[in-house]
Design a protein around this motif. Structure first.
Motif, mmCIF file in Angstrom:
data_model
loop_
_atom_site.group_PDB
_atom_site.id
_atom_site.type_symbol
_atom_site.label_atom_id
_atom_site.label_comp_id
_atom_site.label_asym_id
_atom_site.label_seq_id
_atom_site.Cartn_x
_atom_site.Cartn_y
_atom_site.Cartn_z
ATOM 1 N N SER A 104 92.780 78.774 -54.256
ATOM 2 C CA SER A 104 92.772 79.490 -52.887
ATOM 3 C C SER A 104 91.468 79.333 -52.014
ATOM 4 O O SER A 104 91.728 79.211 -50.813
ATOM 5 C CB SER A 104 92.960 81.135 -53.179
ATOM 6 O OG SER A 104 94.115 81.443 -53.669
ATOM 7 N N TRP A 105 90.318 79.329 -52.650
ATOM 8 C CA TRP A 105 89.276 78.966 -51.903
ATOM 9 C C TRP A 105 89.421 77.422 -51.263
ATOM 10 O O TRP A 105 89.113 77.532 -50.104
ATOM 11 C CB TRP A 105 87.949 79.061 -52.983
ATOM 12 C CG TRP A 105 87.268 80.401 -52.965
ATOM 13 C CD1 TRP A 105 87.186 81.355 -52.040
ATOM 14 C CD2 TRP A 105 86.608 80.828 -54.096
ATOM 15 N NE1 TRP A 105 86.554 82.374 -52.305
ATOM 16 C CE2 TRP A 105 86.005 82.135 -53.679
ATOM 17 C CE3 TRP A 105 86.175 80.281 -55.522
ATOM 18 C CZ2 TRP A 105 85.220 82.873 -54.681
ATOM 19 C CZ3 TRP A 105 85.341 80.935 -56.174
ATOM 20 C CH2 TRP A 105 85.009 82.289 -55.866
ATOM 21 N N LEU A 106 89.732 76.640 -52.090
ATOM 22 C CA LEU A 106 89.708 75.269 -51.480
ATOM 23 C C LEU A 106 91.085 75.104 -50.492
ATOM 24 O O LEU A 106 90.660 74.412 -49.586
ATOM 25 C CB LEU A 106 90.297 74.436 -52.636
ATOM 26 C CG LEU A 106 89.154 74.234 -53.776
ATOM 27 C CD1 LEU A 106 89.657 73.468 -54.778
ATOM 28 C CD2 LEU A 106 87.877 73.475 -53.255
ATOM 29 N N ALA A 107 91.952 75.941 -50.620
ATOM 30 C CA ALA A 107 92.880 75.833 -49.869
ATOM 31 C C ALA A 107 92.506 76.637 -48.380
ATOM 32 O O ALA A 107 92.832 75.994 -47.263
ATOM 33 C CB ALA A 107 94.457 76.450 -50.199
ATOM 34 N N PHE A 108 91.798 77.573 -48.477
ATOM 35 C CA PHE A 108 91.272 78.481 -47.397
ATOM 36 C C PHE A 108 90.138 77.336 -46.606
ATOM 37 O O PHE A 108 90.137 77.406 -45.442
ATOM 38 C CB PHE A 108 90.606 79.668 -47.575
ATOM 39 C CG PHE A 108 90.012 80.252 -46.784
ATOM 40 C CD1 PHE A 108 90.933 80.972 -45.692
ATOM 41 C CD2 PHE A 108 88.717 80.500 -46.491
ATOM 42 C CE1 PHE A 108 90.358 82.018 -44.580
ATOM 43 C CE2 PHE A 108 88.060 81.050 -45.369
ATOM 44 C CZ PHE A 108 88.715 81.680 -44.427
ATOM 45 N N SER A 109 89.350 76.745 -47.246
ATOM 46 C CA SER A 109 88.175 75.795 -46.719
ATOM 47 C C SER A 109 89.083 74.822 -45.850
ATOM 48 O O SER A 109 88.549 74.534 -44.785
ATOM 49 C CB SER A 109 87.347 75.255 -47.818
ATOM 50 O OG SER A 109 86.640 76.516 -48.431
ATOM 51 N N ARG A 110 90.174 74.034 -46.269
ATOM 52 C CA ARG A 110 90.764 73.292 -45.774
ATOM 53 C C ARG A 110 91.537 73.880 -44.601
ATOM 54 O O ARG A 110 91.447 73.208 -43.483
ATOM 55 C CB ARG A 110 91.913 72.532 -46.728
ATOM 56 C CG ARG A 110 91.255 71.417 -47.996
ATOM 57 C CD ARG A 110 92.472 70.790 -48.275
ATOM 58 N NE ARG A 110 93.515 71.701 -49.411
ATOM 59 C CZ ARG A 110 93.436 72.134 -50.335
ATOM 60 N NH1 ARG A 110 92.401 71.547 -51.217
ATOM 61 N NH2 ARG A 110 94.198 72.818 -50.933
ATOM 62 N N PHE A 111 92.183 74.790 -44.651
ATOM 63 C CA PHE A 111 92.774 75.458 -43.602
ATOM 64 C C PHE A 111 91.752 75.701 -42.414
ATOM 65 O O PHE A 111 92.084 75.591 -41.198
ATOM 66 C CB PHE A 111 93.485 76.651 -43.996
ATOM 67 C CG PHE A 111 94.141 77.467 -42.732
ATOM 68 C CD1 PHE A 111 95.455 76.880 -42.432
ATOM 69 C CD2 PHE A 111 93.887 78.699 -42.302
ATOM 70 C CE1 PHE A 111 96.003 77.474 -41.106
ATOM 71 C CE2 PHE A 111 94.575 79.237 -41.419
ATOM 72 C CZ PHE A 111 95.595 78.801 -40.842
ATOM 73 N N PRO A 166 90.662 87.819 -39.996
ATOM 74 C CA PRO A 166 89.692 88.415 -39.154
ATOM 75 C C PRO A 166 88.511 87.575 -39.595
ATOM 76 O O PRO A 166 88.202 87.130 -40.390
ATOM 77 C CB PRO A 166 89.489 89.807 -39.562
ATOM 78 C CG PRO A 166 90.911 90.199 -40.122
ATOM 79 C CD PRO A 166 91.445 88.973 -40.880
ATOM 80 N N PRO A 167 87.592 87.440 -38.515
ATOM 81 C CA PRO A 167 86.404 86.685 -38.806
ATOM 82 C C PRO A 167 85.481 87.083 -39.799
ATOM 83 O O PRO A 167 85.015 86.338 -40.388
ATOM 84 C CB PRO A 167 85.589 86.812 -37.195
ATOM 85 C CG PRO A 167 86.776 87.069 -36.145
ATOM 86 C CD PRO A 167 87.769 87.934 -36.887
ATOM 87 N N ALA A 168 85.331 88.497 -39.838
ATOM 88 C CA ALA A 168 84.505 89.045 -40.867
ATOM 89 C C ALA A 168 85.104 88.639 -42.232
ATOM 90 O O ALA A 168 84.107 88.249 -43.333
ATOM 91 C CB ALA A 168 84.454 90.390 -40.624
ATOM 92 N N VAL A 169 86.423 88.719 -42.437
ATOM 93 C CA VAL A 169 87.029 88.126 -43.563
ATOM 94 C C VAL A 169 86.883 86.574 -44.044
ATOM 95 O O VAL A 169 86.477 86.335 -45.236
ATOM 96 C CB VAL A 169 88.440 88.773 -43.693
ATOM 97 C CG1 VAL A 169 89.163 88.226 -44.995
ATOM 98 C CG2 VAL A 169 88.529 90.184 -43.600
ATOM 99 N N ALA A 170 86.889 86.148 -43.116
ATOM 100 C CA ALA A 170 86.835 84.678 -43.052
ATOM 101 C C ALA A 170 85.422 84.059 -43.466
ATOM 102 O O ALA A 170 85.045 83.452 -44.437
ATOM 103 C CB ALA A 170 87.293 83.847 -41.993
ATOM 104 N N ALA A 171 84.429 84.857 -42.965
ATOM 105 C CA ALA A 171 83.040 84.787 -43.255
ATOM 106 C C ALA A 171 82.833 84.946 -44.636
ATOM 107 O O ALA A 171 82.014 84.217 -45.486
ATOM 108 C CB ALA A 171 82.042 85.437 -41.941
#
Length: 285
Positions: A88-95, A109-114
């Motif tokens: 999930s981390w790797l997929a989120f980083s690519r996305f 949300p920006p805070a969750v993404a950060a």
């Protein structure tokens, strides 16, 4: 319903893990309440959907998954950890890296993404590169051409609803290939040699090389599996039965090797056109 995704998996023998991990996976294999293969994809998908539909959404689990896909061959236990958090981390980083910030805010949300990015950065700082190796690769809406290379047409295992070969009671539809790591590496190396010599450095060359390098990261006595997964839901029974992509790509490579360019082109085109038509369903949906 399963997501429209296929999976390339590596199952390592217990000897590839640390003593503590061996004991843990051996106990896990005997557990009565672990997800069985028939429901594992549903369980994985359900877990992901619950996280992403939460308020706020959770791009990655708080803890790594304790689950794995298992295989036993001649009394040897092979383990393919889900690694849901890492994947999930790797997929989120690519996305995140490929999505404009304003559009990204509509999903997370920006805070969750950060916070998700910070958590992954901390994990990478305190671990070695081997811990960033995933046993599972996923692909939505199609099977990448390079994924067919490690396998042979005779390793095809097809199940259709009501298949009498499974005792007449199965309701599973699936198409799976399984091979040894030795075979997978040898076929990938041969394909790379043929493509480079006959075609050169094109996109498929880089894709096959990427798969070959990934396979080199695992124990030499591992098993490699191509699972069509939810992709079978995009194919009717006739289409699924007619899918011989592995054999066709192997014929294309042999044609290239022998200088039979017309045969090679015809076989390669069959694979490309089949999967292009399936992939187009994403934009038609």
């Amino acid at each position: 319903m399963l997501p429209y995704a296929a999976y390339l998996r590596v199952y390592e023998p217990l000897v590839a893990f640390t003593p503590a991990e061996r004991a843990s996976w051996a106990a896990y294999a005997e557990a009565a309440d672990r997800p069985r293969r028939a429901g594992a994809l549903h369980a994985e998908h359900g877990e992901a959907v619950r996280r992403l539909l939460g308020i706020p959404p959770t791009p990655a689990p708080a803890q790594e998954s304790p689950n794995a896909y298992l295989r036993r061959v001649e009394e040897v236990l092979y383990v393919c950890p889900w690694q849901s958090r890492l994947r999930s981390w790797l997929a989120f980083s690519r996305f995140r890296g490929s999505t404009p910030p304003k559009l990204m805010e509509r999903f997370v949300p920006p805070a969750v993404a950060a916070q998700t990015a910070d958590d992954f950065d901390r994990f990478k700082r305190r671990t070695d590169s081997a811990a960033l190796r995933t046993h599972i690769r996923g692909s939505t809406w199609h099977v990448p051409t390079s994924w067919f290379v490690p396998f042979d047409g005779n390793e095809r295992w097809l199940v259709i609803d009501g298949d009498g070969s499974q005792g007449g009671t199965t309701t599973t539809r699936n198409l799976i290939y399984v091979t040894s790591m030795a075979h997978a590496r040898r076929r990938s190396a041969r394909a790379l040699q043929i493509i480079r010599r006959q075609v050169g450095e094109v996109s498929i060359t880089a894709e096959v090389e990427d798969v070959a390098r990934w396979l080199e990261e695992f124990h030499p006595h591992s098993l490699v599996e191509l699972d069509y997964g939810g992709i079978v839901n995009l194919m009717d029974d006739e289409t699924l039965q007619a899918d011989e992509s592995v054999a066709e790509l192997a014929a294309a490579l042999t044609g290239l090797e022998k200088g039979e360019e017309e045969l090679a082109f015809a076989m390669y085109q069959r694979v490309i056109l089949r999967w292009r038509s399936i992939q187009l369903l994403e934009s038609a949906n």
